[in-house]
Design an enzyme around this catalytic site. Sequence first.
Site, PDB file in Angstrom:
ATOM      1  CE1 TYR B  49      -4.294  -1.701   0.772  1.00 12.36           C
ATOM      2  CE2 TYR B  49      -2.705  -3.371   1.420  1.00 12.36           C
ATOM      3  CZ  TYR B  49      -3.994  -3.024   1.071  1.00 12.36           C
ATOM      4  OH  TYR B  49      -4.986  -3.975   1.018  1.00 12.36           O
ATOM      5  CD  GLU B  50      -1.411   5.772  -2.388  1.00 14.39           C
ATOM      6  OE1 GLU B  50      -1.082   5.600  -3.568  1.00 14.39           O
ATOM      7  OE2 GLU B  50      -2.349   6.511  -2.048  1.00 14.39           O
ATOM      8  CB  SER B  51       0.285   3.948   3.928  1.00 16.61           C
ATOM      9  OG  SER B  51       0.024   2.561   3.893  1.00 16.61           O
TER      10      SER B  51
END
Lengths: 260, 260, 276, 276
Positions: B49-51
């Site tokens: 996930y881009e987090s």
Amino acid sequence: MNYSATEMMAVAAARVLTNDDICFVGIGTPSLACNLARLTHAPGITLIYESGTIGARPHVLPLSIGDPELSETARTTVAVPEMFQYWLQGGCISVGFLGGAQIDRYANINSSVIGSYEKPKVRLPGGGGAPEIASLCRKTYVVMAQSRRSFVERVDFITTFGYGEGGDHRQRLGIHTEGPTLVITDLCIMRPNLITKELEVTALHQGVTREQVIDATGWPVRFAERVEQTPPPTEAELSVLRDLQACTARAHGLEVGQND
Amino acid sequence: MNYSATEMMAVAAARVLTNDDICFVGIGTPSLACNLARLTHAPGITLIYESGTIGARPHVLPLSIGDPELSETARTTVAVPEMFQYWLQGGCISVGFLGGAQIDRYANINSSVIGSYEKPKVRLPGGGGAPEIASLCRKTYVVMAQSRRSFVERVDFITTFGYGEGGDHRQRLGIHTEGPTLVITDLCIMRPNLITKELEVTALHQGVTREQVIDATGWPVRFAERVEQTPPPTEAELSVLRDLQACTARAHGLEVGQND
Amino acid sequence: MTEFLALREAIAAYVHDGSTIALEGFTHLIPFAAGHEIIRQQKRNLTLVRMTPDLIYDQLIGMGCARKLIFSWGGNPGVGSLHRLRDAVEHGWPRPLEIEEHSHAAMAAAYGAGAAGLPCAILRAYQGSDLPRYNPNIRSITCPFTGEQLAAVPAIRPDLAIIHAQRADRAGNVLIEGIVGVQKEVVLAARHAIVTVEEIVDDLRAPSPNSVVLPSWTVSAVVAVPGGARPSYAHGYYRRDNAFYTAWDALSRDRERFLRWMEEHVLRECPAVPQP
Amino acid sequence: MTEFLALREAIAAYVHDGSTIALEGFTHLIPFAAGHEIIRQQKRNLTLVRMTPDLIYDQLIGMGCARKLIFSWGGNPGVGSLHRLRDAVEHGWPRPLEIEEHSHAAMAAAYGAGAAGLPCAILRAYQGSDLPRYNPNIRSITCPFTGEQLAAVPAIRPDLAIIHAQRADRAGNVLIEGIVGVQKEVVLAARHAIVTVEEIVDDLRAPSPNSVVLPSWTVSAVVAVPGGARPSYAHGYYRRDNAFYTAWDALSRDRERFLRWMEEHVLRECPAVPQP
């Protein structure tokens, strides 16, 4: 109390550091001086080693820039690209501490080669972090034992730019930091002239004569209008220094004095 | 077993993922599909996930891209600049999973504005990670519910470049990845034509007619020479899917179905 | 070095009308309490920088604090629109909002360049996208080795960074854990930084030699604000209030209802944490 | 994905004559055992990349494995020269060694660019230094926003990275702790990566959610080599053998003595760890 010229150099270097300094530390005398400062008058100083350790508080001096003592006692350890990009280039460091094999009157430093770069007589280790430590720390201090071999008319190679050809040469290259504002040797302390940026002797260590300094410098060295005398090491300074070196030697399985 | 078109879409999207995929996951149906794949036929899939969470294995679906479930179950969590620089731009990701508000026949996606950019009728959230997910993942899959409002003749704004004007437009821009090789909707599956890169229907979900797809597409949609039929969701797929959604709804304090 | 301040003092000292400020925290550790104090102190004409504006910037924008927004994804994550952001962009309510829009990749790199003291970041980005046509801060640069064209964006260097973190020690060193977002970058990039923390402790208890720690001398002010990230979350302390994020959609859709909610839950509060 | 191999197999499979390889580990976790296996397998014409060549490259160079060295600091840390490196540069023994010299800052950034899939790195570096006069891979680039000149260096993308790490799990995920140097960067920058580890375990026991972990799919081969970093060290496992580093100065100064030492301690050993 007796002391060596090398001890005087380390003590003089330690004294110029303050509690608030964020200090990028090289191995050898810089590391000794910085840790001496931390263990005496500057307990709050932050020591940063290029291996990525921030706020290291080693009990013994590291042999390498990345000994276990550094990371084990640091507040945090970051990757090396981050160290150079965010912490050094990002402008966090107040003082960079450098040594070198040769230095000239404008505090340009050679740690690359003796002789020509392409056919060196002696291939030295090279610059490592120094070129950017010197351009990116708010100021740099240089610690080097002084002799005609090391304090030379012209360095064989500019690994690390000091004041170039003097004057506003730094500014002309777009370097915004102060540069080598202080050179500490085993004989004296030198500072750049405000205008010309040529190094001038501003203090002599106790018992050192002008002639000794002149003899140990490869250019016609200038003295400041007022030359002070460096106070000798105090008993407290010497005892912390010697304890640190003794602990270090024991920890590394070395003879005392082998690692300074 | 009855199932909705949305469930069919999620199941069809999950099926195209493999055990070896390193998958950059967007929130919503992409996240649902990726986790469904992980909980059924592709337990080894890596979800990113881009987090900054790498290898997340959430027990419930995250509402946001950075819910605690992601970091708590991930192999490691890295800073967001590192995520985009080393992991996405570095070329580690095999599949990027995207959605959007509008898509055109060359799989260009708009998630920025309806109307003009400067005086938008509707200001949408924007691209987030999508523009680079689409250019830097080895290939991308798009999941979107199909209607004339979303599958349009011409997107109002190219947030995320698919095949541009078709043909070799990607290559001409110096993009070396495959692009949106698959579009999965609640009615069908489309793939770009090998030469023109225009999307063609290659499979219809069970019970869906060509007319329904034509009606739900804002351009004169083409069908591949051979149009397959998507096998309906299996009981196993549906039960894992519904369990996951029910757990998620309970965990977030939502009504079931509110978060898909 | 670090001052330990009350939230009210910290915001009063460091947030000025017209400042460029970044309240960061990538869907984690979002400094809501600090944002609410900015609203209470009625700061104006702020340039707000944040990758994901989230509810906190929706509130700041809706309360009229912002002149400009620099961002890369402006939605309510997993829910939908930010209605106050939309209303400002679409209808200029309560005042017009200038926007500078990037992709996540570019904005993350721009924070990194700010932290690294560089004037710009280079990256492989925006290829084929319409965004560069509307954002003059997206330019290009040619690699002097390969001739390849790369995108360039200016470094982000806010006047002030505000982040929320798990804890600080009494010297002001700060520990951040879990999703660390761009927090280190924004603190190093900004001229000043305020860090609100769950607790101030004798020992940071960093679990790893490589834990994310901000040394005290990178932080201008530390403020103890337990729960200061709610309805966002603090890894190891409390969970994300996903129900509130979902409820915000209805609470914020209508101007009057939004204002009423803010009045009740933010304006009337002393520095504390609103509950929906 | 990850293969679990014996050291001999891994080196035979991935190190080829003429390859560009980087054995990294910034004064920590230096992959000595892997380097020794390269020497035993008599690989030739290697381009060796490493910020600090250290004793392991001194040995590789002295044993005639290297054609070229890309580096940024070539000494024996805290001790002095690397005599085999010097002998190769100064006298071409046992064969001439081409060098490409950078500063640490540039080389670290070049690894970062390699990991980031960029063709080059930009940084504020080399101002006033003579190094750019001798290294055509130091160029400059102009910021399209400020007009400032910045240094540019090409990304480092070795054929093979070799690192040593604390442990891997049975899926091949790798944990690195302590001084992490450029290990993550070199693994991501290289086409293949071999990781030697102290132990292979069921559970990585990463102490923090932000611990440095390389996922299995970034690693081509994992090799269990307990003590594989000696005389360097492995944080949490064993300490640096500083006495050996100091002793190396005398051991390596003379060609014959060096060759005898290598014969006894490296060539005759099966993949194991030499003691001075």
